[in-house]
Design an enzyme around this catalytic site. Structure first.
Site, PDB file in Angstrom:
ATOM      1  N   HIS A 206       3.494  13.252  -1.549  1.00  0.00           N
ATOM      2  CA  HIS A 206       4.144  13.231  -0.335  1.00  0.00           C
ATOM      3  C   HIS A 206       4.785  12.129   0.171  1.00  0.00           C
ATOM      4  O   HIS A 206       5.593  12.190   1.038  1.00  0.00           O
ATOM      5  CB  HIS A 206       3.005  13.587   0.906  1.00  0.00           C
TER       6      HIS A 206
ATOM      7  N   THR B 233      -9.668  23.286 -11.744  1.00  0.00           N
ATOM      8  CA  THR B 233      -8.380  24.168 -12.058  1.00  0.00           C
ATOM      9  C   THR B 233      -7.079  23.393 -11.166  1.00  0.00           C
ATOM     10  O   THR B 233      -7.369  22.958 -10.076  1.00  0.00           O
ATOM     11  CB  THR B 233      -8.615  25.539 -11.488  1.00  0.00           C
TER      12      THR B 233
ATOM     13  N   CYS C  20      -5.296   2.514  11.904  1.00  0.00           N
ATOM     14  CA  CYS C  20      -5.974   2.503  13.170  1.00  0.00           C
ATOM     15  C   CYS C  20      -6.730   3.773  13.493  1.00  0.00           C
ATOM     16  O   CYS C  20      -6.503   4.720  13.237  1.00  0.00           O
ATOM     17  CB  CYS C  20      -4.570   2.698  14.061  1.00  0.00           C
TER      18      CYS C  20
ATOM     19  N   ASN D 294       2.026  -1.524   1.448  1.00  0.00           N
ATOM     20  CA  ASN D 294       2.451  -0.335   2.071  1.00  0.00           C
ATOM     21  C   ASN D 294       3.027  -0.968   3.791  1.00  0.00           C
ATOM     22  O   ASN D 294       3.590  -0.194   4.499  1.00  0.00           O
ATOM     23  CB  ASN D 294       1.580   0.689   2.424  1.00  0.00           C
TER      24      ASN D 294
ATOM     25  N   GLN E 121       3.853   3.196  -3.030  1.00  0.00           N
ATOM     26  CA  GLN E 121       4.882   3.363  -2.388  1.00  0.00           C
ATOM     27  C   GLN E 121       6.185   2.896  -3.002  1.00  0.00           C
ATOM     28  O   GLN E 121       7.175   3.267  -2.478  1.00  0.00           O
ATOM     29  CB  GLN E 121       4.727   1.978  -1.337  1.00  0.00           C
TER      30      GLN E 121
END
Ligand code: PLP
Length: 367
Positions: free
Chosen positions: A189, A225, A312, A142, A167
Site C-alpha cells: 500500500h 494459503t 498518535c 518514515n 518507505q
C-alpha cells in the site's frame, strides 16, 4: 484538496486494481488440479515480476499481510535462528521493528542501538564489530525521509542484516542480491498496491524461523494459503512505480523543495528535520510553540491531509522517538508536521499549502 500523507498510504493504482480484479477469482494456488494450476501461474508471474524488479530470485519472495508482519518475521525469526543472543538495531526504527526489538530485549536479548546524528542519519557503526543474530536497520525513515547507510551496514555487519525498506520500495532502485541483506521488508500500500499485503525477501540461508506454524507454504517461513489477487495487484503496482521512478523523483523533488523553501520564506522559527540524503517525497518540519494535533486539525479544516510523522494513539500525542533521538527539544518535537508527496500531488497543491500554512501556524501558536 491536497492529500500529502503518501508515506502513510497511497491510493491504489489503476493497474493494481485491474490486476487484482482479474485475479480475484483465483482459487488455491497450492492445489493439484486445473484451477489450482491457473492460480499458481498468476502467482508465479507475480513472483517473477517482483524478483526481476527487486533483483532477487523468485523463491526469495515471500508474501505476508503487511510491512509490520514482514518485519516481525525477520527480526524475531532471525533472532530465534541465531546463537549469539545479540541484536543490533537503531534509535529511529518504525514501531514494527522497534517494538519487536524492545520485546526481545525484555526477554533477555542483548540489544545495541546505533545512534543517529542531529541530521537524522545513523552516525556510528561501531556496534557492528561484534557478531549478532540480527542487525535491523530501516532504509528510509518514515518520519523524516532520511536515508540510512544500509549498504555500509550490510558490508560491515557480522551477522544477518534485515532492512526495513517499506518507505523505499517503488521510490528508489533496490537490488536485493547486490545489497547483501539477508531479509528485506516492503508493503504494497506504500507504492499504490492493495492494503493488506506485504513482502518479505528472504535469502535461502540463513532463513528466519517461522512465527506461525502451518501447511509449509512459502518455505514454511510464512505458511497459509496465499492471496493470489493481492500478489498480482502488488506486482502491477511495483512495475508501474519502478517505471515512473526516475521521472517522479525529479518532479516530486522539485515540488518538495518549493514547499520547503516557501515555508522557510514565509514562516518564522521553523526547523527542517529532513536532511539529505533523503527521499524526494518527504519534508518534515517543526513549528516551535505549536503542537501537531492543533496543526493537523487546522490543516484538515482547509482540506489539507498531512501527518505529524509519528504515531498518535487515541488522540494522545507522544513525542516522536525519532526527533528525540536526533536531539530535538520537547518543544520542537511537539510541533512536528510531515508532508509526503506522491503521484497525484500538483504544483497547485503545493501553492495551496503555502498559501494556507502561515496563518495556520500563527493560529496554532495562539492556542
Ligand atoms: N516500516 C516502515 C518504515 C513504515 O513506514 C511502515 C508503515 O508506516 C511499516 C513498517 C509498517 O507497514 P504496514 O503498514 O504495511 O504494516
Amino acid at each position: 484538496m491536497p492529500y500529502v500523507d503518501y508515506a502513510a498510504t497511497q491510493p491504489m493504482r489503476q493497474a493494481a486494481i485491474d490486476a487484482w480484479v482479474d485475479a480475484a477469482g483465483c482459487l488455491n494456488s497450492g492445489a493439484q488440479y486445473a484451477s489450482g494450476r491457473k492460480a499458481r501461474s498468476v502467482l508465479d508471474d507475480a513472483r517473477e515480476t517482483i524478483a526481476q524488479l527487486l533483483g532477487c530470485e523468485p523463491i526469495e519472495v515471500i508474501f505476508t499481510a503487511s510491512g509490520t508482519e514482514s518485519n516481525n518475521i525477520a527480526v524475531q525469526g532471525l533472532y530465534n535462528a541465531g546463537s549469539t543472543n545479540r541484536i543490533v538495531s537503531t534509535d529511529i526504527e518504525h514501531p514494527a521493528v522497534r517494538e519487536v526489538v524492545s520485546a526481545l530485549g525484555k526477554r533477555g536479548a542483548d540489544v545495541d542501538l546505533l545512534p543517529v546524528g542531529s541530521d537524522g542519519h545513523v552516525s556510528d557503526l561501531s556496534a557492528l564489530d561484534t557478531p549478532a543474530d540480527v542487525i535491523a536497520c530501516m532504509w528510509a525513515n518514515n518520519e523524516t525521509g532520511t536515508l540510512q547507510p544500509v549498504r555500509e551496514i550490510c558490508e560491515h555487519a557480522q551477522g544477518p542484516v534485515h532492512v526495513d525498506a517499506v518507505q523505499v520500495i517503488g521510490k528508489l532502485p533496490v537490488n536485493f542480491s547486490e545489497l547483501g541483506a539477508t531479509t528485506l521488508a516492503a508493503s504494497a500500500h506504500k507504492f499504490g498496491g492493495p492494503r493488506g499485503i506485504g513482502l518479505l525477501l528472504a535469502k535461502r540461508t540463513p532463513a528466519p524461523q517461522p512465527l506461525m506454524l502451518g501447511g509449509g507454504q512459502q518455505r514454511g517461513i510464512r505458511p497459509g494459503t496465499i492471496d493470489v489477487a493481492s500478489a498480482a495487484g502488488l506486482a502491477a503496482a511495483l512495475k508501474e512505480s519502478c517505471a515512473e521512478m526516475e521521472a517522479e523523483n525529479k518532479r516530486l523533488g522539485a515540488l518538495r523543495d518549493r514547499l520547503r523553501d516557501g515555508v522557510l520564506g514565509s514562516i518564522d522559527d521553523v526547523a527542517v528535520h529532513t536532511q539529505e540524503p533523503a527521499l524526494s517525497s518527504h519534508v518534515q518540519f517543526s513549528f516551535p510553540g505549536t503542537d501537531s494535533d492543533s496543526l493537523l486539525l487546522l490543516l484538515d479544516q482547509q482540506g489539507i491531509e498531512a501527518s505529524a510523522g509519528s504515531a498518535c494513539s487515541a488522540g494522545v500525542q507522544r513525542i516522536s522517538h525519532v526527533l528525540e533521538a536526533m536531539g530535538a527539544s520537547d518543544e520542537v518535537a511537539r510541533g512536528a508536521l510531515r508532508f509526503t508527496l506522491g503521484r497525484d500531488t500538483t504544483d497547485e497543491d503545493v501553492e495551496f499549502i503555502l498559501d494556507k500554512l502561515p496563518d495556520i501556524v500563527k493560529r496554532a501558536r495562539l492556542v
